[in-house]
Scaffold this motif. Structure first.
Motif, mmCIF file in Angstrom:
data_model
loop_
_atom_site.group_PDB
_atom_site.id
_atom_site.type_symbol
_atom_site.label_atom_id
_atom_site.label_comp_id
_atom_site.label_asym_id
_atom_site.label_seq_id
_atom_site.Cartn_x
_atom_site.Cartn_y
_atom_site.Cartn_z
ATOM 1 N N ASP A 81 53.069 75.351 32.374
ATOM 2 C CA ASP A 81 52.609 74.101 32.978
ATOM 3 C C ASP A 81 51.260 73.641 32.446
ATOM 4 N N ARG A 82 50.576 74.482 31.650
ATOM 5 C CA ARG A 82 49.263 74.126 31.128
ATOM 6 C C ARG A 82 49.255 73.787 29.648
ATOM 7 N N ALA A 83 49.988 74.552 28.843
ATOM 8 C CA ALA A 83 49.857 74.393 27.398
ATOM 9 C C ALA A 83 51.145 74.714 26.667
ATOM 10 N N VAL A 84 51.189 74.223 25.438
ATOM 11 C CA VAL A 84 52.248 74.570 24.491
ATOM 12 C C VAL A 84 51.571 75.390 23.400
ATOM 13 N N THR A 85 52.087 76.592 23.150
ATOM 14 C CA THR A 85 51.478 77.458 22.154
ATOM 15 C C THR A 85 52.516 77.860 21.124
ATOM 16 N N LEU A 86 52.062 78.035 19.895
ATOM 17 C CA LEU A 86 52.903 78.546 18.817
ATOM 18 C C LEU A 86 52.329 79.889 18.408
ATOM 19 N N ASP A 87 53.054 80.957 18.666
ATOM 20 C CA ASP A 87 52.618 82.330 18.394
ATOM 21 C C ASP A 87 51.225 82.587 18.959
ATOM 22 N N GLY A 88 50.963 82.089 20.154
ATOM 23 C CA GLY A 88 49.703 82.319 20.839
ATOM 24 C C GLY A 88 48.618 81.308 20.552
ATOM 25 N N THR A 89 48.844 80.389 19.606
ATOM 26 C CA THR A 89 47.860 79.373 19.277
ATOM 27 C C THR A 89 48.202 78.083 20.008
ATOM 28 N N ARG A 90 47.253 77.562 20.760
ATOM 29 C CA ARG A 90 47.481 76.348 21.540
ATOM 30 C C ARG A 90 47.640 75.150 20.607
ATOM 31 N N VAL A 91 48.730 74.398 20.801
ATOM 32 C CA VAL A 91 48.987 73.240 19.948
ATOM 33 C C VAL A 91 49.035 71.937 20.738
ATOM 34 N N ALA A 92 49.219 71.997 22.041
ATOM 35 C CA ALA A 92 49.271 70.763 22.824
ATOM 36 C C ALA A 92 49.038 71.075 24.295
ATOM 37 N N ASP A 93 48.712 70.020 25.043
ATOM 38 C CA ASP A 93 48.524 70.126 26.487
ATOM 39 C C ASP A 93 49.817 69.681 27.167
ATOM 40 N N ILE A 110 53.768 70.393 14.445
ATOM 41 C CA ILE A 110 54.459 70.146 13.172
ATOM 42 C C ILE A 110 53.657 70.731 12.005
ATOM 43 N N GLN A 111 52.345 70.549 12.028
ATOM 44 C CA GLN A 111 51.511 71.101 10.958
ATOM 45 C C GLN A 111 51.586 72.626 10.917
ATOM 46 N N ASN A 112 51.500 73.256 12.086
ATOM 47 C CA ASN A 112 51.549 74.723 12.123
ATOM 48 C C ASN A 112 52.922 75.243 11.696
ATOM 49 N N LEU A 113 53.982 74.554 12.109
ATOM 50 C CA LEU A 113 55.320 74.976 11.688
ATOM 51 C C LEU A 113 55.513 74.781 10.186
ATOM 52 N N ASN A 114 54.969 73.691 9.639
ATOM 53 C CA ASN A 114 55.053 73.490 8.188
ATOM 54 C C ASN A 114 54.308 74.590 7.439
ATOM 55 N N THR A 115 53.189 75.018 7.992
ATOM 56 C CA THR A 115 52.450 76.128 7.374
ATOM 57 C C THR A 115 53.283 77.409 7.400
ATOM 58 N N LEU A 116 53.919 77.683 8.541
ATOM 59 C CA LEU A 116 54.781 78.867 8.629
ATOM 60 C C LEU A 116 55.952 78.766 7.661
ATOM 61 N N GLU A 176 66.416 87.103 17.091
ATOM 62 C CA GLU A 176 65.964 87.549 15.777
ATOM 63 C C GLU A 176 64.479 87.204 15.637
ATOM 64 N N VAL A 177 63.854 87.785 14.667
ATOM 65 C CA VAL A 177 62.436 87.539 14.458
ATOM 66 C C VAL A 177 62.239 86.094 14.023
ATOM 67 N N ALA A 178 61.402 85.374 14.763
ATOM 68 C CA ALA A 178 61.150 83.958 14.484
ATOM 69 C C ALA A 178 59.855 83.557 15.186
ATOM 70 N N PRO A 179 59.266 82.443 14.776
ATOM 71 C CA PRO A 179 58.090 81.944 15.503
ATOM 72 C C PRO A 179 58.444 81.631 16.961
ATOM 73 N N ILE A 180 57.530 81.926 17.870
ATOM 74 C CA ILE A 180 57.779 81.742 19.303
ATOM 75 C C ILE A 180 56.887 80.624 19.821
ATOM 76 N N ILE A 181 57.526 79.633 20.426
ATOM 77 C CA ILE A 181 56.806 78.534 21.058
ATOM 78 C C ILE A 181 56.886 78.747 22.560
ATOM 79 N N SER A 182 55.743 78.956 23.186
ATOM 80 C CA SER A 182 55.685 79.192 24.623
ATOM 81 C C SER A 182 55.219 77.921 25.323
ATOM 82 N N ILE A 183 55.911 77.576 26.394
ATOM 83 C CA ILE A 183 55.593 76.361 27.146
ATOM 84 C C ILE A 183 55.436 76.743 28.613
#
Length: 189
Positions: free
Chosen positions: A89-101, A118-124, A80-87
């Motif tokens: 070997d280089r980065a963790v991204t939330l909907d294409g925005t880098r949030v962690a190494d 957590i901040q970006n998810l709270n904003t969403l 279903e439509v939801a925010p996508i967290i991609s992980i």
């Protein structure tokens, strides 16, 4: 031989009146301009064929990133439509925005929060609540992780997702389909 003033000499020896007018610059521009329909029709046909080839009737939500090899699963459900967290070997991204190494997260075995995630998810979450007043927050998020990512990274991401108040986590996988053919990305709960 007399010295002549330099000027336009190209095509002056052609015995046609309209050529002389065009070359001399005195000719008027034609008011009849033809529209190049054939290249335009070729462009439209190419565009229609491209759109037909890329159309997906199943409504795929997750586009697999080139740097991520998703795991394969036999039993899947549609996403279903939801925010996508991609992980990867280089980065963790939330909907294409880098949030962690990812390398930094994998280096430490302690379960810790990823504050930017957590901040970006709270904003969403706040944006969703503004757009859907009175509705219950579904709290869905999709994790798209590479098969070679350290489990500690995924554990920290899941911990941070839970800290942000998203209780429904889905994993994007490659479904095997019934005949063993690769299917569209799907989720496993």
């Amino acid at each position: 031989m007399a010295i002549a003033k330099p000027g336009k000499v190209l095509l002056h020896k052609i015995p046609l009146h309209f050529v002389h007018e065009k070359v001399a610059g005195g000719g008027k521009k034609g008011v009849d301009q033809s529209i190049p329909l054939v290249p335009f029709i070729d462009f439209l046909i190419t565009l229609v064929v491209f759109l037909l080839m890329s159309f997906s009737a199943s409504g795929e939500l997750v586009a697999q990133q080139p740097s991520i090899t998703m795991p394969t699963a036999d039993h899947t459900t549609a996403l279903e439509v939801a925010p996508i967290i991609s992980i990867d070997d280089r980065a963790v991204t939330l909907d294409g925005t880098r949030v962690a190494d990812a390398a930094t997260l994998a280096a430490n075995a302690d379960v810790s929060r990823i504050e930017q995630l957590i901040q970006n998810l709270n904003t969403l979450k706040q944006n969703w609540q503004v757009l859907h007043p009175g509705d219950e927050f579904p709290g869905m998020v999709i994790i798209q992780a590479d098969v070679n990512v350290d489990f500690r990274v995924i554990k920290k991401v899941m911990f941070s997702i839970a800290q942000a108040g998203f209780p429904n986590i889905s994993f994007a996988v490659n479904g095997t389909g019934e005949e063993g053919a690769p299917a569209a990305p799907a989720a496993e709960h």
